[in-house]
Design a protein around this motif. Structure first.
Motif, PDB file in Angstrom:
ATOM      1  N   GLN B 167      -0.988 -51.893 -20.415  1.00 56.96           N
ATOM      2  CA  GLN B 167      -0.650 -51.154 -21.629  1.00 56.96           C
ATOM      3  C   GLN B 167       0.848 -51.015 -21.825  1.00 56.96           C
ATOM      4  O   GLN B 167       1.305 -50.451 -22.816  1.00 56.96           O
ATOM      5  N   VAL B 168       1.652 -51.526 -20.871  1.00 56.16           N
ATOM      6  CA  VAL B 168       3.110 -51.375 -20.963  1.00 56.16           C
ATOM      7  C   VAL B 168       3.687 -52.366 -21.960  1.00 56.16           C
ATOM      8  O   VAL B 168       3.345 -53.541 -21.962  1.00 56.16           O
ATOM      9  N   GLN B 169       4.559 -51.824 -22.827  1.00 51.58           N
ATOM     10  CA  GLN B 169       5.233 -52.659 -23.826  1.00 51.58           C
ATOM     11  C   GLN B 169       6.571 -53.105 -23.246  1.00 51.58           C
ATOM     12  O   GLN B 169       7.240 -52.323 -22.565  1.00 51.58           O
ATOM     13  N   THR B 170       7.019 -54.316 -23.535  1.00 50.84           N
ATOM     14  CA  THR B 170       8.348 -54.708 -23.075  1.00 50.84           C
ATOM     15  C   THR B 170       9.186 -55.177 -24.261  1.00 50.84           C
ATOM     16  O   THR B 170       8.659 -55.656 -25.258  1.00 50.84           O
ATOM     17  N   VAL B 171      10.501 -55.027 -24.117  1.00 52.40           N
ATOM     18  CA  VAL B 171      11.437 -55.469 -25.157  1.00 52.40           C
ATOM     19  C   VAL B 171      12.460 -56.384 -24.510  1.00 52.40           C
ATOM     20  O   VAL B 171      13.230 -55.954 -23.657  1.00 52.40           O
ATOM     21  N   GLY B 172      12.405 -57.666 -24.853  1.00 52.19           N
ATOM     22  CA  GLY B 172      13.369 -58.620 -24.307  1.00 52.19           C
ATOM     23  C   GLY B 172      13.106 -58.939 -22.843  1.00 52.19           C
ATOM     24  O   GLY B 172      12.332 -58.261 -22.167  1.00 52.19           O
ATOM     25  N   THR B 173      13.779 -59.999 -22.381  1.00 52.10           N
ATOM     26  CA  THR B 173      13.622 -60.373 -20.978  1.00 52.10           C
ATOM     27  C   THR B 173      14.961 -60.657 -20.334  1.00 52.10           C
ATOM     28  O   THR B 173      15.938 -61.002 -21.013  1.00 52.10           O
ATOM     29  N   LEU B 174      14.984 -60.483 -18.995  1.00 50.20           N
ATOM     30  CA  LEU B 174      16.161 -60.854 -18.211  1.00 50.20           C
ATOM     31  C   LEU B 174      15.759 -62.026 -17.334  1.00 50.20           C
ATOM     32  O   LEU B 174      14.783 -61.931 -16.578  1.00 50.20           O
ATOM     33  N   TYR B 186      13.241 -56.553 -19.915  1.00 49.35           N
ATOM     34  CA  TYR B 186      14.479 -55.790 -20.119  1.00 49.35           C
ATOM     35  C   TYR B 186      14.095 -54.333 -20.426  1.00 49.35           C
ATOM     36  O   TYR B 186      14.094 -53.492 -19.542  1.00 49.35           O
ATOM     37  N   GLY B 187      13.706 -54.053 -21.640  1.00 52.63           N
ATOM     38  CA  GLY B 187      13.268 -52.694 -21.951  1.00 52.63           C
ATOM     39  C   GLY B 187      11.793 -52.532 -21.640  1.00 52.63           C
ATOM     40  O   GLY B 187      10.994 -53.433 -21.879  1.00 52.63           O
ATOM     41  N   VAL B 188      11.449 -51.388 -21.037  1.00 53.91           N
ATOM     42  CA  VAL B 188      10.057 -51.150 -20.688  1.00 53.91           C
ATOM     43  C   VAL B 188       9.625 -49.834 -21.322  1.00 53.91           C
ATOM     44  O   VAL B 188      10.309 -48.819 -21.184  1.00 53.91           O
ATOM     45  N   ILE B 189       8.505 -49.870 -22.049  1.00 51.21           N
ATOM     46  CA  ILE B 189       8.000 -48.636 -22.659  1.00 51.21           C
ATOM     47  C   ILE B 189       6.545 -48.442 -22.238  1.00 51.21           C
ATOM     48  O   ILE B 189       5.717 -49.328 -22.407  1.00 51.21           O
ATOM     49  N   ASN B 190       6.306 -47.261 -21.651  1.00 46.60           N
ATOM     50  CA  ASN B 190       4.931 -46.934 -21.302  1.00 46.60           C
ATOM     51  C   ASN B 190       4.639 -45.561 -21.889  1.00 46.60           C
ATOM     52  O   ASN B 190       5.009 -44.541 -21.324  1.00 46.60           O
ATOM     53  N   GLY B 191       4.033 -45.566 -23.065  1.00 45.03           N
ATOM     54  CA  GLY B 191       3.749 -44.300 -23.742  1.00 45.03           C
ATOM     55  C   GLY B 191       5.036 -43.568 -24.085  1.00 45.03           C
ATOM     56  O   GLY B 191       5.849 -44.073 -24.839  1.00 45.03           O
ATOM     57  N   LYS B 192       5.231 -42.397 -23.471  1.00 43.41           N
ATOM     58  CA  LYS B 192       6.435 -41.614 -23.772  1.00 43.41           C
ATOM     59  C   LYS B 192       7.564 -41.893 -22.791  1.00 43.41           C
ATOM     60  O   LYS B 192       8.592 -41.216 -22.812  1.00 43.41           O
ATOM     61  N   ASN B 193       7.351 -42.851 -21.884  1.00 39.97           N
ATOM     62  CA  ASN B 193       8.383 -43.152 -20.888  1.00 39.97           C
ATOM     63  C   ASN B 193       9.024 -44.500 -21.157  1.00 39.97           C
ATOM     64  O   ASN B 193       8.349 -45.450 -21.532  1.00 39.97           O
ATOM     65  N   GLY B 194      10.321 -44.539 -20.961  1.00 39.91           N
ATOM     66  CA  GLY B 194      11.018 -45.797 -21.195  1.00 39.91           C
ATOM     67  C   GLY B 194      12.069 -46.061 -20.131  1.00 39.91           C
ATOM     68  O   GLY B 194      12.551 -45.145 -19.472  1.00 39.91           O
ATOM     69  N   TYR B 195      12.384 -47.349 -19.952  1.00 40.72           N
ATOM     70  CA  TYR B 195      13.404 -47.708 -18.965  1.00 40.72           C
ATOM     71  C   TYR B 195      14.244 -48.871 -19.474  1.00 40.72           C
ATOM     72  O   TYR B 195      13.730 -49.852 -20.023  1.00 40.72           O
ATOM     73  N   LEU B 196      15.563 -48.720 -19.318  1.00 45.21           N
ATOM     74  CA  LEU B 196      16.503 -49.796 -19.642  1.00 45.21           C
ATOM     75  C   LEU B 196      17.373 -50.008 -18.419  1.00 45.21           C
ATOM     76  O   LEU B 196      18.076 -49.102 -17.996  1.00 45.21           O
ATOM     77  N   PRO B 197      17.323 -51.198 -17.807  1.00 45.09           N
ATOM     78  CA  PRO B 197      18.116 -51.388 -16.589  1.00 45.09           C
ATOM     79  C   PRO B 197      19.616 -51.480 -16.866  1.00 45.09           C
ATOM     80  O   PRO B 197      20.427 -51.289 -15.976  1.00 45.09           O
ATOM     81  N   TYR B 198      19.977 -51.761 -18.109  1.00 43.67           N
ATOM     82  CA  TYR B 198      21.369 -52.102 -18.361  1.00 43.67           C
ATOM     83  C   TYR B 198      21.689 -51.727 -19.795  1.00 43.67           C
ATOM     84  O   TYR B 198      20.895 -51.967 -20.712  1.00 43.67           O
ATOM     85  N   PHE B 199      22.835 -51.096 -20.024  1.00 44.44           N
ATOM     86  CA  PHE B 199      23.228 -50.739 -21.392  1.00 44.44           C
ATOM     87  C   PHE B 199      24.703 -51.065 -21.607  1.00 44.44           C
ATOM     88  O   PHE B 199      25.546 -50.777 -20.764  1.00 44.44           O
TER      89      PHE B 199
END
Lengths: 497, 518
Positions: B167-174, B186-199
Motif C-alpha cells: 500500500q506504500v506510495q513512492t515518488v521518484g527513484t534513486l 525517493y519519496g515514500v508515503i504510507n498513509g499519513k507518514n512520509g519520508y524523503l532521504p534527501y532535500f
C-alpha cells in the motif's frame, strides 16, 4: 589701595606664572567634569568598536542598549586570545593600549574603567594648556598676560572638548596633539626655552601623531610641512638643517602612509556618501547634471541615502551592482570635474559645510551615565559658554572664512616681511605657522565636501574649529602684548629674566 | 419591554457583524490557517548551508497554503505537538541527529501527518512507513521522476527504505551508477507518514520533494510556472528592461516583474522614467510585484515596524500615482518568518512571490510563518538547466521561475535565447485575482483589469504628475535664517574694512616714503 593691589599682584606673579594659572584652572574645571562621580563623557554613536575590539576591550553584556543615550563607564577586558583584527589604522591604539595597561596595573585585570583613558588625555591636555599659555605670553607676566591665560582656559577647557576624554573617539587625541604642535612652534619662535631641540622633537612627534590618528588627517601633512619650513630660518642651524629636512620628509611619508591605509570599504563608504549627500544635494532635480557627467540619471533617486541604511533601503549600496555602476564611476577625479562644471552647487555645499563650523558640541549622544536621574541623550551645560557662543554667532559663510583667512594672513605677513629684512626669525616662523593654519581653515571644508558631501560634517571638520580658536587666541594675545608687527622684546620688558 | 431591548441589541450586533464583513471582505489568512505544521530541525548546519534548505522547505509549505512554525529541537517542549496537524522532522547534521527525547516520544504518539527528511530514521518510523531501513554508503545517485533525471551530488551516507509493503506510495527513484543498477524509492508515503532521504533547495530534487510533500499533505495541484524577472530596481538598465518586456510581449509570453521602488525622491524625473517603463510592462501583459526593500545593516532596525509600514504604503501610493499598480508583493522567504516584516509588509498583499534568501537580517524573528491566498515558490530558471522541461511539465505548487534582469544588451540577447529555448506553458497572471491593501486604499487586480478602491483604472493613460522640481538641502535649525543674514552682513562688513585697511596701508606707505623724498 592701588599700592596693596600692586604688591599683591607682584607676589602673585612671582610665584604663579600665567601658564601655571591656566593649567591649575583647567585642571580644576575639567577634573570635576571628568573624574568626580557621576562622571560625564560622550556616549557611543556606534564608532567605539574601532578603538575597543582590537585593543582588547569589549562591551559587558547589559539588558539595555549601550548606544547613544548614556555614557558607559565600565567595559570588559579580553582574558584570552583576541581574534579581532584592527579595523582602521590609527595611532590612537597606543593611547588605548596604555590606558588598558594602567587599568590592569592599578584597578582590575578584567574590568576596564573609561576614566583610565581620560586620565591619560587629562595629563597631556594640562601639559598642552601650560605650553600653549607659556608660548603665547612669553616673556611677559603682565595683567594682560593673565587675561590671555584666562581666555585660554575659557576657550580650550570648554566642556565640548574635554567631554571627549571619557570616550573611545579619536578626537581628543587629535585635539591635544594639535595644541602641542601649535605651541611648540610658537615656543621655538619666541625662545621660551634655552634649548630648542626638545621643542623641535615635540613638534615633529605630536605632528606625526596627529597625521596618523585619523585617516582624514592625511592631507594635513602638507600643511605641517609648510609650518616646518619655518624651522629652517632658525639661526646657527645649518648643520642641523638636514635633520629638519628629514623631519619634513617624515611628515609627508606619514601622511602618505595614513592615506594608503584607507581601506576599500572605507573608500566606498565615503565615495557613496559624497555622491548621495554632495553631488545630489543643493540642487534641483540632479538627473540632467548626472547624465551630462556620464552617470545614469536614475541614481539621482539615491539622494540622502546612507551607505549603511539605518532602517530600509531600495538596494544595498555595498552590492556589486552599485559598486560597478556607480561607485567605480564616481571617483575623486569625476567629483572634481563635476564640481568644476557645477560651481554654484559646490559653493552652496561649502556654505552648508561651514554653517555649523564652530559647533563642537556633540549633539547626537548623551553626556551622563545611567541612573543619574538624567534623561537619555541629555547634555551637560557646565562650562560650555564659549562653544555655545561661537557655535551660534560665528558667521556661517564660506566666503567669510576666506576673508578672515586672507585678512589674517596679511596681518602676519607684514611682521614676517619686517623680520625677514632684519634677519629675525620670530615673525617668519610665526607667519609660516599662521599660513599653515590658514590652509587648514580654507581647504578642510573643500576636502570634506569632496570626501563625504554634507554627511558627517562635524566629524570631518573637527580640526577647523580648533584651528580657528588657535588663530583667535594668537591674534588677541599678540594685540594685547603689542607684538603683532613688532616682534622685538625691548630691554627691561622681559618679565621672565 | 425587555424583550424589545434584547431584540434591538441582537439586531445591532448582527448588523455590525455584517458591516464588518462588508468592510473587510479580504480575510484570507483566517480561512487557511486551520492546518498548521511544526517543523523541527536538529541543527542549523552552517557547513552544509542548511539554512537554505530550511528556507526552501518553508517557502514551499507556504506555497501549499500551510502555515509553519519552525523550531530547533532544543526548543521543543512536551505537548507542543498537540497544537499542530502535521510535523516535519528535518535532519541537517547526521552526526547530531535528534536528541530531544520528549519530541521523539510525542512524535511517535502523534496521529497527524508525519514527514521525515534526511538521515537518522528510527526503527519505529521505518515500521510506520512500512519498510526496512537500508544504509547506502558513498554513492552518487541519479534521481528519476516523471521522465526527468538528474545526478545528485555525492553523499557519504543515505538511508533508503527497502522491502516496502504494497500500500506504500513512492515518488521518484534513486538509482546507483554501477553496472547492476540498484534502484530505491525517493519519496515514500504510507498513509499519513512520509519520508524523503534527501532535500535540496534547487533543481529536480526540490521539484520531486515538493511533489511528494504536496501529495502527503494532500495539497497537490497542477500549476504552470510564472516567468518572473527579478532584480528590477530604479537603478537597473531601463532600456534592457523595456526591451526584455517587449520581447516577451512579441513572443506572447506572459510574465511578472519583481520590481523595487523608492519611498523618497518620488518627485524626481528619474522616478517617472522608471514608472513609465513599469507602466508599459503592464500594457504588454506583464504584472508588477512590489519587491520589498533591503533591511538595514550592520545592526538590524529594531522597532522599525511603523516606518516599514509607511515605506510600503509610500511605495504603493507613489507607484499608483504614476499609473503603476503592483498586484502583490515579492520578498525573500525569511520575511514570512519575521514578525515585524510580516505584519508591516507582507500582510498588505494576498498574493506573494517568495524568493530564496540572500542576505538575511531579521528584525524580530519568530519563525511563525502564515499562509496567503496564493504564494509563488520562486526558483531560478538556471537551477533547472539539467532538467528536461516540456510543454506538459507542470508544478505541484504555484511556482515562479526567475530570471535576473541583465545589465547589458549582450547579456539580454543570450537571456532572450534562453527563454525562447524553454519549452514551457507559462502561467498567465491574468488568471490572478489579487488585493493589495495599504492605509485606506485597496488596489485590486481581476481578469487583467486594475481597480483602485473599486474604481477601474485605465493603465494606458499616462498620468505624468511629476513637474514639481525639488531642491534638497540639509535640514536647517531654528533661526538659521537670522544667522544666515547675520553671516552675510558680517561678511560684507569685513570685506569693506579689509579694503579700507589695504587702502590706508598703501596711503601710509606713500606718505612715509614722501617724508624722505624731500
Amino acid at each position: 589701595m592701588n599700592k596693596y593691589i600692586n604688591i599683591w599682584f607682584n607676589k602673585f606673579q612671582k610665584y604663579i606664572s600665567p601658564a601655571m594659572m591656566a593649567m591649575i584652572l583647567a585642571a580644576m574645571i575639567s577634573g570635576i567634569l571628568l573624574f568626580i562621580p557621576p562622571i560625564h563623557g560622550l556616549a557611543d554613536n556606534g564608532d567605539f568598536y574601532r578603538a575597543m575590539n582590537s585593543n582588547g576591550i569589549y562591551r559587558l553584556p547589559t539588558n539595555y542598549s549601550q548606544f547613544l543615550n548614556y555614557v558607559i563607564p565600565k567595559f570588559g577586558i579580553y582574558q584570552y586570545y583576541n581574534e579581532n583584527s584592527v579595523p582602521v589604522f590609527t595611532s590612537q591604539a597606543v593611547i588605548v593600549k596604555f590606558a588598558v595597561f594602567l587599568n590592569k596595573l592599578f584597578y582590575s585585570k578584567t574590568i576596564f574603567d573609561i576614566r583610565f583613558l581620560a586620565i591619560i588625555y587629562y595629563v597631556f591636555f594640562l601639559g598642552a594648556i601650560y605650553l600653549l599659555t607659556k608660548s603665547l605670553v612669553f616673556p611677559y607676566r603682565r595683567i594682560r598676560s593673565y587675561v590671555v591665560a584666562l581666555l585660554i582656559v575659557f576657550i580650550f577647557a570648554d566642556s565640548s572638548f574635554t567631554l571627549y576624554f571619557n570616550s573611545f573617539f579619536a578626537e581628543p587625541g587629535m585635539y591635544i596633539v594639535m595644541l602641542y604642535s601649535f605651541s611648540s612652534i610658537l615656543a621655538i619662535s619666541r625662545d621660551c626655552y634655552k634649548k630648542r631641540w626638545p621643542m623641535i622633537l615635540l613638534f615633529f612627534g605630536s605632528t606625526l601623531f596627529l597625521l596618523t590618528i585619523k585617516q582624514q588627517n592625511a592631507p594635513l601633512a602638507l600643511t605641517f610641512s609648510v609650518v616646518a619650513v619655518g624651522l629652517m630660518f632658525l639661526p646657527n642651524f645649518r648643520a642641523r638643517r638636514f635633520a629638519i629636512f628629514a623631519g619634513i620628509v617624515a611628515l609627508i611619508f606619514a601622511g602618505a602612509f595614513t592615506y594608503s591605509k584607507i581601506n576599500k570599504e572605507f573608500n566606498n563608504v565615503n565615495q557613496y556618501q559624497s555622491f548621495t549627500h554632495g553631488v545630489l544635494m543643493e540642487t534641483d532635480d540632479p538627473g540632467k547634471k548626472l547624465s551630462k557627467a556620464g552617470v545614469d540619471s536614475q541614481y539621482s533617486l539615491m539622494r540622502m541615502q546612507e551607505y549603511y541604511p539605518k532602517t530600509y533601503d531600495t538596494v544595498r549600496p555595498s552590492s556589486k551592482y552599485v559598486e560597478k555602476h556607480l561607485i567605480n564611476k564616481t571617483g575623486m577625479g569625476w567629483l572634481i570635474k563635476y564640481y568644476i562644471q557645477n560651481p554654484k552647487q559646490f559653493i552652496s555645499l561649502l556654505n552648508v559645510s561651514t554653517q555649523d563650523i564652530m559647533v563642537t558640541q556633540v549633539k547626537a549622544v548623551g553626556n551622563y551615565t545611567r541612573n543619574t536621574g538624567h534623561k537619555p541623550k541629555e547634555h551637560v551645560k557646565y562650562f560650555e559658554l564659549y562653544s555655545t557662543y561661537v557655535g551660534t554667532f560665528f558667521p556661517n559663510k564660506y566666503g567669510f572664512i576666506c576673508l578672515y583667512a586672507f585678512g589674517y594672513t596679511i596681518v602676519y605677513a607684514i611682521s614676517c616681511y619686517l623680520d625677514f629684512r632684519k634677519h629675525r626669525y620670530q615673525g617668519v616662523i610665526r607667519f609660516l605657522l599662521v599660513f599653515g593654519l590658514v590652509t587648514i581653515i580654507i581647504f578642510i571644508p573643500i576636502i570634506s565636501v569632496l570626501a563625504a558631501g554634507e554627511a558627517d560634517l562635524a566629524k570631518h571638520q573637527f580640526i577647523v574649529p580648533i584651528t580657528l580658536d588657535l588663530t583667535i587666541i594668537l591674534f588677541i594675545s599678540d594685540i594685547l602684548h603689542h607684538r603683532l608687527w613688532n616682534t622685538v622684546v625691548e630691554d627691561g620688558e622681559n618679565d621672565e629674566e | 419591554m425587555m424583550k424589545n431591548r434584547f431584540l434591538i441589541i441582537l439586531l445591532s450586533l448582527l448588523f455590525s457583524a455584517g458591516l464588518n464583513f462588508i468592510i473587510n471582505p479580504i480575510n484570507t489568512q483566517a480561512a487557511v490557517d486551520k492546518d498548521k505544521i511544526l517543523l523541527v530541525y536538529d541543527s542549523e548546519n552552517n557547513v552544509e548551508k542548511s539554512q537554505k534548505k530550511i528556507d526552501a522547505l518553508q517557502r514551499s509549505l507556504t506555497s501549499m497554503n500551510l502555515p509553519v512554525k519552525t523550531i530547533s529541537q532544543d526548543k521543543y517542549k512536551t505537548g507542543m505537538l498537540n497544537h499542530y496537524t502535521g510535523v516535519i522532522t528535518m535532519i541537517n547534521w547526521r552526526q547530531v541527529g535528534l536528541v530531544n527525547k520528549n519530541f521523539i516520544h510525542d512524535r511517535d504518539e502523534f496521529n497527524g501527518v508525519r514527514l521525515h527528511i534526511g538521515n537518522n530514521l528510527t526503527a519505529n518510523e521505518a515500521t510506520q512507513l512500512g519498510g526496512n531501513i537500508k544504509k547506502v554508503y558513498q554513492e552518487q545517485f541519479i534521481l528519476k521522476i516523471n521522465h526527468d533525471e538528474q545526478i545528485l551530488p555525492f553523499s557519504e551516507t543515505v538511508m533508503v527504505l527497502d522491502n516496502l509493503s504494497d500500500q506504500v506510495q513512492t515518488v521518484g527513484t534513486l538509482s546507483t551508477q554501477e553496472k547492476d543498477q540498484k534502484t530505491y524509492p525517493y519519496g515514500v508515503i504510507n498513509g499519513k507518514n512520509g519520508y524523503l532521504p534527501y532535500f535540496n533547495s534547487n533543481g529536480l530534487s526540490s521539484l520531486a520533494a515538493i511533489q511528494m510533500i504536496a501529495q502527503l499533505f494532500n495539497r497537490s495541484s497542477k500549476n504552470q510556472p510564472m516567468l518572473t524577472i527579478t532584480n528590477v530596481t530604479p537603478y537597473s538598465n531601463l532600456k534592457v528592461l523595456d526591451a526584455l518586456s517587449l520581447y516577451c510581449y512579441r513572443k506572447e509570453i506572459p510574465f511578472a516583474v519583481s520590481a523595487s521602488s523608492v519611498s523618497k525622491n518620488t518627485q524626481m524625473r528619474a522616478f517617472t522614467k522608471y514608472t513609465t517603463v513599469l507602466n508599459s510592462i503592464q500594457n504588454r501583459g506583464g504584472v508588477i510585484f512590489s519587491r520589498m526593500p533591503i533591511v538595514g545593516f550592520p545592526s538590524p532596525p529594531v522597532g522599525s515596524g511603523t516606518e516599514l509600514n509607511q515605506i510600503i504604503t509610500s511605495y504603493m501610493v507613489s507607484l499608483a500615482r504614476e499609473n503603476v499598480y503592483p498586484i502583490g508583493i515579492s520578498s525573500s522567504g525569511y520575511w514570512n518568518q519575521d514578525k515585524v516584516l510580516r505584519n508591516n509588509a507582507l500582510k498588505k498583499a494576498d498574493n506573494l512571490i517568495l524568493l530564496p534568501n540572500k542576505r538575511v537580517i531579521y528584525v524580530k524573528k519568530d519563525n511563525d510563518s502564515i499562509a496567503f491566498k496564493k504564494s509563488f515558490y520562486a526558483m531560478p530558471i538556471a537551477s533547472l538547466n539539467k532538467v528536461k522541461l516540456t510543454y506538459g511539465t507542470s508544478f505541484e505548487v504555484p511556482t515562479a521561475l526567475t530570471v535576473s534582469l541583465p545589465d547589458s544588451v549582450t547579456k539580454l540577447h543570450s537571456l532572450e535565447q534562453e527563454i525562447n529555448n524553454l519549452q514551457l506553458n507559462w502561467f498567465d497572471p491574468i488568471n490572478l485575482s489579487t488585493n493589495v491593501t495599504t492605509g485606506t486604499s485597496i488596489m485590486s487586480y481581476k481578469h487583467g483589469e486594475y481597480y483602485m478602491n473599486g474604481k477601474k483604472e485605465n493603465i494606458q493613460e499616462t498620468k505624468n504628475t511629476n513637474n514639481i522640481p525639488i531642491y534638497a538641502t540639509k535640514p536647517k535649525a531654528l533661526f538659521s535664517n537670522y544667522f544666515h543674514l547675520q553671516g552675510s552682513i558680517l561678511m560684507i562688513f569685513f570685506a569693506i574694512v579689509l579694503v579700507i585697511l589695504i587702502i590706508f596701508a598703501l596711503l601710509g606707505r606713500q606718505i612715509y616714503k614722501n617724508m624722505f623724498k624731500r
